[in-house]
Write a protein that holds these residues in place. Structure first.
Motif, short mmCIF file in Angstrom:
data_model
loop_
_atom_site.label_atom_id
_atom_site.label_comp_id
_atom_site.label_asym_id
_atom_site.label_seq_id
_atom_site.Cartn_x
_atom_site.Cartn_y
_atom_site.Cartn_z
N ARG A 82 -5.65 1.39 -6.23
CA ARG A 82 -5.14 2.00 -7.47
C ARG A 82 -4.48 3.35 -7.18
N THR A 83 -5.06 4.09 -6.24
CA THR A 83 -4.48 5.39 -5.87
C THR A 83 -3.11 5.21 -5.24
N VAL A 84 -2.96 4.21 -4.38
CA VAL A 84 -1.65 3.92 -3.79
C VAL A 84 -0.66 3.55 -4.89
N GLU A 85 -1.06 2.70 -5.82
CA GLU A 85 -0.18 2.31 -6.92
C GLU A 85 0.31 3.53 -7.71
N ARG A 86 -0.64 4.38 -8.12
CA ARG A 86 -0.28 5.55 -8.93
C ARG A 86 0.60 6.52 -8.15
N SER A 87 0.26 6.70 -6.88
CA SER A 87 1.02 7.65 -6.06
C SER A 87 2.46 7.20 -5.88
N LEU A 88 2.66 5.90 -5.70
CA LEU A 88 4.03 5.38 -5.59
C LEU A 88 4.76 5.51 -6.92
N ALA A 89 4.09 5.15 -8.01
CA ALA A 89 4.73 5.24 -9.32
C ALA A 89 5.15 6.67 -9.64
N ASP A 90 4.33 7.64 -9.21
CA ASP A 90 4.61 9.05 -9.49
C ASP A 90 5.41 9.72 -8.37
N SER A 91 5.77 8.96 -7.34
CA SER A 91 6.43 9.53 -6.15
C SER A 91 5.65 10.73 -5.63
N ASP A 92 4.33 10.57 -5.54
CA ASP A 92 3.42 11.66 -5.21
C ASP A 92 3.18 11.70 -3.70
N THR A 93 4.05 12.41 -3.00
CA THR A 93 3.93 12.52 -1.55
C THR A 93 2.61 13.14 -1.14
N SER A 94 2.19 14.18 -1.84
CA SER A 94 0.97 14.90 -1.47
C SER A 94 -0.25 14.00 -1.54
N ARG A 95 -0.33 13.18 -2.57
CA ARG A 95 -1.51 12.32 -2.71
C ARG A 95 -1.52 11.24 -1.64
N LEU A 96 -0.37 10.67 -1.33
CA LEU A 96 -0.31 9.67 -0.26
C LEU A 96 -0.69 10.29 1.09
N MET A 140 5.09 6.56 5.51
CA MET A 140 4.82 6.99 4.15
C MET A 140 6.12 7.28 3.40
N HIS A 141 7.04 7.95 4.05
CA HIS A 141 8.30 8.28 3.39
C HIS A 141 9.17 7.03 3.18
N ARG A 142 9.06 6.05 4.05
CA ARG A 142 9.79 4.80 3.82
C ARG A 142 9.22 4.05 2.63
N LEU A 143 7.90 4.09 2.48
CA LEU A 143 7.30 3.49 1.29
C LEU A 143 7.82 4.15 0.02
N LEU A 144 7.88 5.47 0.04
CA LEU A 144 8.37 6.19 -1.14
C LEU A 144 9.84 5.86 -1.41
N ALA A 145 10.62 5.70 -0.35
CA ALA A 145 12.02 5.34 -0.55
C ALA A 145 12.15 3.96 -1.17
N LEU A 146 11.25 3.04 -0.80
CA LEU A 146 11.31 1.67 -1.34
C LEU A 146 10.74 1.57 -2.74
N TYR A 147 9.60 2.21 -2.96
CA TYR A 147 8.83 1.96 -4.18
C TYR A 147 8.59 3.19 -5.05
N GLY A 148 9.00 4.38 -4.59
CA GLY A 148 8.76 5.59 -5.36
C GLY A 148 9.38 5.53 -6.74
N GLY A 149 8.60 5.89 -7.76
CA GLY A 149 9.08 5.89 -9.14
C GLY A 149 9.12 4.52 -9.78
N ARG A 150 8.60 3.50 -9.12
CA ARG A 150 8.62 2.14 -9.64
C ARG A 150 7.21 1.71 -10.04
N ASP A 151 7.14 0.73 -10.90
CA ASP A 151 5.86 0.22 -11.41
C ASP A 151 5.29 -0.79 -10.42
N VAL A 152 4.33 -0.36 -9.61
CA VAL A 152 3.76 -1.19 -8.55
C VAL A 152 2.36 -1.65 -8.96
#
Length: 211
Positions: A82-96, A140-152
């Motif tokens: 769930r933390t990974v899901e929220r962090s990607l949705a929020d583009s939360d680099t710090s939490r990841l 981690m940054h590639r994940l954010l580029a793919l899924y950041g700001g999206r509903d995962v």
């Protein structure tokens, strides 16, 4: 024989299968050592001395509870997902980044137990850390580029390899997930590589850098 231990996923039970995609050179070193004969113990736990794991050929000192705290950890596997899901949705680099094993945790808890730290390899902590951390940081940054700001939404999770019990922690290797991203179903992909379980604490060991 396939290890059939199942893990909870998002809304269903997960399946396990053998390793297909080892992530990173440091992980490859670890996997090679395990394959060479450093398998997990088969003796009953009550017969294993506190400072030793039978069958590995080297001693793993059992650390006191106060030295096993993980900063920024999730408190269950489901909480980690769930933390990974929220962090990607929020583009939360710090939490990841907080969710990933840090330098102190790797040096004091993980490194002394890994086969690569012992003969015949005798790799230093600095060597393994330098091999692993930059790859995971890029992943981690590639994940954010793919899924950041999206509903995962993670539908289920499986680990490719059997668990490895290292006395102070359990290593879960080679995660694969089925998920939806903005409602689109994506099967058999990766969000992180391996995960570390220390008591009831969970953190990501690696993020894949070859997505």
């Amino acid at each position: 024989m396939t290890d059939r231990r199942e893990y909870p996923g998002r809304g269903r039970r997960a399946r396990r299968r053998y390793l297909r995609h080892p992530g990173g050179l440091a992980t490859c070193i670890l996997i090679a050592c395990v394959s060479a004969g450093c398998s997990r113990d088969t003796e009953p736990a009550e017969l294993v001395p506190a400072s030793r794991e039978i069958g590995r050929g080297y001693v793993i000192e059992r650390l006191p509870p106060e030295e096993l705290g993980l900063e920024g950890a999730a408190f269950s596997l489901d909480d980690l997902l769930r933390t990974v899901e929220r962090s990607l949705a929020d583009s939360d680099t710090s939490r990841l980044l907080d969710l990933m094993i840090g330098e102190r945790e790797y040096r004091d808890i993980l490194y002394p137990a890994f086969p690569a730290a012992h003969p015949p390899i005798n790799a230093s902590f600095e060597t393994l850390w330098v091999l692993q951390y930059p790859d995971s940081f890029r992943g981690m940054h590639r994940l954010l580029a793919l899924y950041g700001g999206r509903d995962v939404h993670i539908l289920n999770l499986r680990f490719d390899a059997p668990d490895q019990d290292y006395v102070n922690f359990v290593l879960h290797q080679g995660s694969r997930v089925d998920l939806t991203v903005n409602g689109e179903r994506i099967l058999d992909t990766r969000l992180f590589g391996s995960a570390v379980e220390v008591g009831n604490q969970w953190k990501v060991l690696t993020y894949p850098d070859d997505l």
